[in-house]
Design a protein around this motif. Sequence first.
Motif, short mmCIF file in Angstrom:
data_model
loop_
_atom_site.label_atom_id
_atom_site.label_comp_id
_atom_site.label_asym_id
_atom_site.label_seq_id
_atom_site.Cartn_x
_atom_site.Cartn_y
_atom_site.Cartn_z
N ALA A 63 98.54 57.75 55.27
CA ALA A 63 99.73 58.60 55.32
C ALA A 63 99.89 59.20 56.70
O ALA A 63 98.93 59.72 57.29
N ILE A 64 101.11 59.13 57.19
CA ILE A 64 101.48 59.76 58.47
C ILE A 64 102.49 60.86 58.15
O ILE A 64 103.57 60.59 57.61
N MET A 120 94.73 60.45 56.45
CA MET A 120 95.97 61.09 56.88
C MET A 120 95.93 61.50 58.34
O MET A 120 94.87 61.82 58.89
N CYS A 121 97.12 61.51 58.96
CA CYS A 121 97.27 62.03 60.31
C CYS A 121 98.63 62.69 60.41
O CYS A 121 99.44 62.64 59.48
N VAL A 122 98.88 63.33 61.55
CA VAL A 122 100.19 63.94 61.80
C VAL A 122 100.78 63.31 63.05
O VAL A 122 100.09 63.16 64.07
N LYS A 146 92.86 63.12 60.26
CA LYS A 146 91.92 62.44 61.16
C LYS A 146 92.25 62.73 62.61
O LYS A 146 91.37 62.83 63.47
N PHE A 147 93.54 62.85 62.91
CA PHE A 147 93.97 63.14 64.28
C PHE A 147 95.42 63.62 64.27
O PHE A 147 96.13 63.48 63.26
N LEU A 148 95.84 64.18 65.39
CA LEU A 148 97.21 64.60 65.61
C LEU A 148 97.77 63.78 66.76
O LEU A 148 97.10 63.57 67.77
N CYS A 199 102.97 48.46 56.05
CA CYS A 199 103.27 48.33 54.62
C CYS A 199 102.28 49.08 53.74
O CYS A 199 102.57 49.36 52.57
N ASP A 200 101.11 49.42 54.28
CA ASP A 200 100.11 50.18 53.53
C ASP A 200 100.15 51.67 53.85
O ASP A 200 99.29 52.43 53.41
N THR A 201 101.16 52.08 54.61
CA THR A 201 101.19 53.43 55.14
C THR A 201 102.47 54.17 54.75
O THR A 201 103.58 53.66 54.97
N ALA A 202 102.32 55.37 54.20
CA ALA A 202 103.46 56.22 53.87
C ALA A 202 103.76 57.13 55.04
O ALA A 202 102.86 57.73 55.63
N VAL A 203 105.03 57.23 55.39
CA VAL A 203 105.48 58.15 56.43
C VAL A 203 106.32 59.24 55.77
O VAL A 203 107.30 58.94 55.08
#
Length: 209
Positions: free
Chosen positions: A6-7, A106-108, A131-133, A161-165
């Motif tokens: 997740a981003i 997750m990251c931002v 995990k990181f910004l 495709c495996d990542t939610a934004v």
Amino acid sequence: MDKKYAIFDMDGTLVDSMSYWNNLAGEFLEGKGVAHVPREVIEKIKVMTITESAALFIEEFNLTGTPETVAAEMNAMMDEHYRRDIPLKSGVKEYLDSLHEKGVEMCVASATAEHLMEACLKRVGVMKYFKFLLSCETVGVGKHRADVYFEAAKRLQAKPCDTAVYEDAIYAASTAKKAGFYVIGVYDDSAKLRWKDIEVLADAVIKEF
């Protein structure tokens, strides 16, 4: 949400900061003797990084300094808000905790400078989930291009495709969607006029965490 990664956007998504940012240009330029900021300038900077906004201000209003020095002045104005009073959105901590329990990494990714993100997210108690910004300033371009999402996915070792934004702004959500990410629209009052568009565009939406 069943994605492994997740981003998260920060401003307007994780924290209630958009009113502070919306007032920043006026506050900053007023201090430089600019009595009126044209509406078209306000619209332009909505999709820009702070350095890109600074460059526009220098050109439009004949300010002294470089884009970097003007951006630093603007960041300094926001610094105190991030450190002292910008609040976490209701329910965010519990939501992040539930994703963490599921093993989601997750990251931002935000237009905001990384040190300001860190100061705010530490203060409101959610920095531990990420995990990181990553700032658009670091990749050199705003969210009208997908660079920041691709860089975040690369660092997560994830496929789009495996990542939610998670995004509250329609232009950013649209960029992520076109780049192949799973998009979750998050409601924010600052973007309420485009909420119907976000509902149509996004794969899923969150009205309240």
